[in-house]
Design a protein around this motif. Sequence first.
Motif, mmCIF file in Angstrom:
data_model
loop_
_atom_site.group_PDB
_atom_site.id
_atom_site.type_symbol
_atom_site.label_atom_id
_atom_site.label_comp_id
_atom_site.label_asym_id
_atom_site.label_seq_id
_atom_site.Cartn_x
_atom_site.Cartn_y
_atom_site.Cartn_z
ATOM 1 N N LEU A 104 -77.603 20.071 -1.756
ATOM 2 C CA LEU A 104 -77.148 21.638 -1.561
ATOM 3 C C LEU A 104 -75.702 21.458 -0.983
ATOM 4 O O LEU A 104 -75.365 20.708 -0.246
ATOM 5 N N GLY A 105 -74.806 22.265 -1.580
ATOM 6 C CA GLY A 105 -73.412 22.459 -1.346
ATOM 7 C C GLY A 105 -73.166 23.776 -1.079
ATOM 8 O O GLY A 105 -73.581 24.845 -1.851
ATOM 9 N N SER A 106 -72.699 24.098 0.330
ATOM 10 C CA SER A 106 -72.335 25.670 0.350
ATOM 11 C C SER A 106 -70.760 25.939 0.662
ATOM 12 O O SER A 106 -70.338 25.202 1.685
ATOM 13 N N PHE A 107 -70.113 26.750 0.197
ATOM 14 C CA PHE A 107 -68.605 26.820 0.176
ATOM 15 C C PHE A 107 -68.315 28.695 0.629
ATOM 16 O O PHE A 107 -69.159 29.275 0.332
ATOM 17 N N TYR A 108 -67.729 28.580 1.671
ATOM 18 C CA TYR A 108 -67.172 29.887 2.161
ATOM 19 C C TYR A 108 -65.746 30.050 2.177
ATOM 20 O O TYR A 108 -64.800 29.227 2.830
ATOM 21 N N PHE A 109 -65.248 31.035 1.509
ATOM 22 C CA PHE A 109 -63.599 31.136 1.608
ATOM 23 C C PHE A 109 -63.629 32.646 2.202
ATOM 24 O O PHE A 109 -63.994 33.651 1.867
ATOM 25 N N LEU A 110 -62.184 32.461 2.825
ATOM 26 C CA LEU A 110 -61.934 33.890 3.638
ATOM 27 C C LEU A 110 -60.383 34.269 3.301
ATOM 28 O O LEU A 110 -59.697 33.424 3.187
ATOM 29 N N HIS A 111 -60.172 35.401 2.728
ATOM 30 C CA HIS A 111 -59.098 35.815 2.321
ATOM 31 C C HIS A 111 -57.984 36.210 3.566
ATOM 32 O O HIS A 111 -58.638 36.417 4.570
#
Length: 427
Positions: A104-111
Motif C-alpha cells: 500500500l502507498g498513501s500520499f497526502y498533499f497540503l496546499h
Amino acid sequence: MAGKAAAPGTAVLLVTANVGSLFDDPEHLQETWLRELYQVVHTHKPHFMALHCQEFGGKNYEASMSHVDKFVKELLSSDAMKEYNRARVYLDENFKSQEHFTALGSFYFLHESLKNIYQFDFKAKKYRKVTGKEIYSDTLESTPMLEKEKFPQDYFPECKWSRKGFVRTRWCVADCAFDLVNIHLFHDASNLVAWETSPSVYSGIRHKALGYVLDRIIDQRFEKVSYFVFGDFNFRLDSKSVVETLCTQATMQTVRAADTNEVVKLIFRESDNDRKVMLQLEKKLFHYFNQEVFRDNNGTALLEFDKELSVFKDRLYELDISFPPSYPYSEDSGQGAQYMDTRCPAWCDRVLMSPSARELILKSESEEKVVTYDHIGPNVCMGDHKVMCPGCGARPQGRVAVGGGRAGLLLLRARPPRRRPGWVCVI
C-alpha cells in the motif's frame, strides 16, 4: 479538535487507484496516468489531497524499486504540484516480510494556502502540526502517525502470498477531524469457484476482512471521528446470477480434466444461431462475446448484481454509481476502453464513508447540492483499474470520477449554511 466543521472553501480531494500496472509497464502507462491525475488537481484545486494506492510497486516489486523512486519523486517535485508545500508519503516497501507486507502507498498533499492542518499521533494520542515534506518507507510498523495491518493468512488460505491489508491515518483540517483508510481486500482466485455459489465464497472472505477493519477503526482506543474508506475492495458482481442472466437462452457444456475429472471450462452456446459461443468460463478467463453490455448506459443493467456492500448497509455509505465497471481494463496502452477477458467486469474500486462522514459531505439546509461520482481517463489506458473519488465544496466546480482499473474522481459540491469542508473523492 474533532466535531467542528471546517472553514468554507477548504476543498478536499480523495483519490484511490490500484497502480500495479504502472510499475509493470512504466514507460507506457505512468506518463498518461500522471497527466490525468494532474488534470484533476488543476480542475478542482484541492487544499488537501489524499491519494491511496494499492499494489504499489507492481507484481514484481523487487525489480520495480527504481520505478517506485522515480514515481514518488515525480509526484513530489512536479510543476503541477508545486503549490503543495507540505506532504506525507507512506510506502510499504518491505516486500521481504511475508508477515507485514501490504504493497500500500498513501500520499497526502497540503496546499500552501492551508494554514491549520494536523495529523494524529496514534502512539502519543495527540495531534501534531504538519510541516515540510516527509517520506516513510521500508517498514511502517514503528511509525506512530498511522495504523497498518496485513490481514491474517487464514482469512484467505488458498493464496499463499497475499498482500492485502489496510493503512489508517487521522487528520484535522480547520478543526474537522476524520480518518482516511487505504484498503485492499481479497480477489477472486477462480472464476469457476466464484460461479459455483450465490453469493460466492470469495465475497464472504471480503466481508470478514472489511468487518475487521471497521471494528478496528471504531474501537475504544481513540475518540470516534468520521471516516472514509477508499481503495480496491475487489467487490465483484454475483457471478452465478450474472452468467444466468447473460446466458438465459444458452446451453452449457462442461469440460473436465482427463486425469482429475475437475471442471476446467464451462462453455455457454446459443440454442440456435449455429450454436454460437456466448460465454467461455475458466479459472482465469471470462470471455463474453459482447463487451458492450458492460459499457452501455455505464453498465447500469448490471448494478442489481453488485451486492457485496449490502452487508454493511448500516455502517457504510456510497454515492450513486453512474460509471462503468472499474476493472479489469486492458493494460495495452492502445486499448483505453477495452476490458480484459480475465474476469467479469465489476466495480472493484470504491469510495465509502461512515454515516457521519456522509452527513459531513451531503448535509445542506438551504443550498442546492451538486454531486457526481465517476471515473477519469475513460478513453485512455490507466492500467487495469480506473481511479475513483467523492467530494463536496462551496459551489459546483465540475465533475467527480470514480472507477477501478482507471483513474477516477468523485466530486460533491455544496454550499452549507455553516462552515464545512469541501470534498472531492477520486478512486
